[in-house]
Design a protein around this motif. Structure first.
Motif, PDB file in Angstrom:
ATOM      1  N   UNK A  82       0.840  -1.190   0.000  1.00 18.98           N
ATOM      2  CA  UNK A  82       0.000   0.000   0.000  1.00 18.98           C
ATOM      3  C   UNK A  82       0.879   1.245   0.000  1.00 18.98           C
ATOM      4  N   UNK A  83       0.609   2.190  -0.909  1.00 16.96           N
ATOM      5  CA  UNK A  83       1.449   3.391  -0.972  1.00 16.96           C
ATOM      6  C   UNK A  83       1.200   4.313   0.224  1.00 16.96           C
ATOM      7  N   UNK A  84       2.139   5.210   0.479  1.00 20.84           N
ATOM      8  CA  UNK A  84       1.891   6.220   1.520  1.00 20.84           C
ATOM      9  C   UNK A  84       0.657   7.050   1.148  1.00 20.84           C
ATOM     10  N   UNK A  85      -0.086   7.480   2.150  1.00 24.50           N
ATOM     11  CA  UNK A  85      -1.342   8.201   1.898  1.00 24.50           C
ATOM     12  C   UNK A  85      -1.151   9.433   1.029  1.00 24.50           C
ATOM     13  N   UNK A  86       0.022  10.085   1.119  1.00 24.06           N
ATOM     14  CA  UNK A  86       0.236  11.296   0.317  1.00 24.06           C
ATOM     15  C   UNK A  86       0.410  10.989  -1.172  1.00 24.06           C
ATOM     16  N   UNK A  87       0.503   9.709  -1.535  1.00 15.96           N
ATOM     17  CA  UNK A  87       0.601   9.319  -2.944  1.00 15.96           C
ATOM     18  C   UNK A  87      -0.747   8.890  -3.524  1.00 15.96           C
ATOM     19  N   UNK A  88      -1.762   8.793  -2.693  1.00 19.96           N
ATOM     20  CA  UNK A  88      -3.094   8.436  -3.175  1.00 19.96           C
ATOM     21  C   UNK A  88      -3.656   9.606  -3.990  1.00 19.96           C
ATOM     22  N   UNK A  89      -4.380   9.304  -5.058  1.00 18.54           N
ATOM     23  CA  UNK A  89      -5.118  10.380  -5.737  1.00 18.54           C
ATOM     24  C   UNK A  89      -6.274  10.816  -4.842  1.00 18.54           C
ATOM     25  N   UNK A  90      -6.881  11.970  -5.103  1.00 16.55           N
ATOM     26  CA  UNK A  90      -8.051  12.357  -4.319  1.00 16.55           C
ATOM     27  C   UNK A  90      -9.146  11.278  -4.424  1.00 16.55           C
ATOM     28  N   UNK A  91      -9.875  11.056  -3.337  1.00 15.07           N
ATOM     29  CA  UNK A  91     -10.876   9.992  -3.335  1.00 15.07           C
ATOM     30  C   UNK A  91     -11.909  10.195  -4.433  1.00 15.07           C
ATOM     31  N   UNK A  92     -12.373  11.416  -4.642  1.00 19.66           N
ATOM     32  CA  UNK A  92     -13.386  11.653  -5.676  1.00 19.66           C
ATOM     33  C   UNK A  92     -12.880  11.239  -7.049  1.00 19.66           C
ATOM     34  N   UNK A  93     -11.606  11.486  -7.327  1.00 21.09           N
ATOM     35  CA  UNK A  93     -11.021  11.051  -8.594  1.00 21.09           C
ATOM     36  C   UNK A  93     -11.006   9.525  -8.672  1.00 21.09           C
ATOM     37  N   UNK A  94     -10.621   8.886  -7.587  1.00 16.99           N
ATOM     38  CA  UNK A  94     -10.579   7.426  -7.549  1.00 16.99           C
ATOM     39  C   UNK A  94     -11.962   6.847  -7.813  1.00 16.99           C
ATOM     40  N   UNK A  95     -12.962   7.410  -7.169  1.00 14.63           N
ATOM     41  CA  UNK A  95     -14.328   6.946  -7.334  1.00 14.63           C
ATOM     42  C   UNK A  95     -14.818   7.172  -8.765  1.00 14.63           C
ATOM     43  N   UNK A  96     -14.482   8.322  -9.343  1.00 21.17           N
ATOM     44  CA  UNK A  96     -14.870   8.606 -10.732  1.00 21.17           C
ATOM     45  C   UNK A  96     -14.214   7.621 -11.701  1.00 21.17           C
ATOM     46  N   UNK A  97     -12.957   7.287 -11.470  1.00 17.94           N
ATOM     47  CA  UNK A  97     -12.267   6.321 -12.328  1.00 17.94           C
ATOM     48  C   UNK A  97     -12.902   4.941 -12.170  1.00 17.94           C
ATOM     49  N   UNK A  98     -13.275   4.575 -10.952  1.00 20.99           N
ATOM     50  CA  UNK A  98     -13.962   3.299 -10.727  1.00 20.99           C
ATOM     51  C   UNK A  98     -15.214   3.224 -11.598  1.00 20.99           C
ATOM     52  N   UNK A  99     -15.997   4.296 -11.612  1.00 24.55           N
ATOM     53  CA  UNK A  99     -17.224   4.328 -12.422  1.00 24.55           C
ATOM     54  C   UNK A  99     -16.898   4.304 -13.917  1.00 24.55           C
ATOM     55  N   UNK A 100     -15.877   5.044 -14.331  1.00 27.20           N
ATOM     56  CA  UNK A 100     -15.492   5.103 -15.745  1.00 27.20           C
ATOM     57  C   UNK A 100     -15.038   3.732 -16.247  1.00 27.20           C
ATOM     58  N   UNK A 101     -14.204   3.062 -15.473  1.00 27.63           N
ATOM     59  CA  UNK A 101     -13.732   1.729 -15.856  1.00 27.63           C
ATOM     60  C   UNK A 101     -14.904   0.756 -15.932  1.00 27.63           C
ATOM     61  N   UNK A 102     -15.788   0.827 -14.955  1.00 25.67           N
ATOM     62  CA  UNK A 102     -16.918  -0.098 -14.937  1.00 25.67           C
ATOM     63  C   UNK A 102     -17.842   0.129 -16.134  1.00 25.67           C
ATOM     64  N   UNK A 103     -18.107   1.369 -16.463  1.00 25.97           N
ATOM     65  CA  UNK A 103     -18.956   1.668 -17.616  1.00 25.97           C
ATOM     66  C   UNK A 103     -18.324   1.112 -18.898  1.00 25.97           C
TER      67      UNK A 103
END
Length: 163
Positions: A82-103
């Motif tokens: 697991x990467x350090x928290x400061x390397x995570x993208x913003x959660x909203x971006x992560x969630x949007x990508x999850x939806x984009x990939x699923x679509x």
């Protein structure tokens, strides 16, 4: 319905349960982990990013021909700490990508001819002794369920009563 369309419907149904838990977890600290004995859990944010990476890898790349270029996917792939928290993208971006990939995944599966399921997957990777595109789709469905279960446990650990 064709077999790929049925598999798309099952994957989409699994994702609906994931979204149920994510909705329940909307107000928690999504970066929080828990220590259980000697085990450190993943956090909600990691699971969302990992599900986006895995669906992109297994279906869009392994069954189809093109994934979605997301620079942070490598941080959440199989076998990477697991990467350090400061390397995570913003959660909203992560969630949007999850939806984009699923679509994109559902669209691909709904247009896939049934005979393509028996073809070797694009990685030549065997799962449970099989290397077909079908097995990658089955694995993606099972993988979603495993991490959905983790979200259920994280909800309980955050003090939420969900079911």
């Amino acid at each position: 319905m064709t077999e790929p369309q049925i598999l798309a419907a099952v994957l989409d149904s699994s994702r609906q349960l994931t979204h149920f838990y994510l909705d329940e977890l909307k107000d928690v600290d999504k970066s929080r982990t828990f220590k259980i004995g000697d085990f450190q859990t993943n956090n909600v944010h990691w699971i969302v990013a990992h599900l986006a990476w895995s669906e992109d890898t297994l279906i869009l790349r392994g069954v189809g021909n093109d994934g979605i270029a997301v620079p942070w996917f490598e941080l959440f792939r199989l076998g990477v700490p697991s990467p350090p928290l400061n390397e995570y993208p913003p959660f909203n971006e992560t969630f949007d990508v999850l939806k984009q990939v699923h679509q994109a995944t559902i669209s691909l599966l709904n247009s896939l001819p049934t005979e393509a399921l028996d073809q070797p997957n694009n990685f030549g990777r065997k799962i449970m002794g099989q290397d077909s595109k079908r097995i990658l789709i089955h694995h993606c469905i099972r993988h979603e369920g495993v991490h959905c279960g983790h979200l259920g446990w994280l909800a309980r650990l955050h003090g939420l009563k969900v079911i």
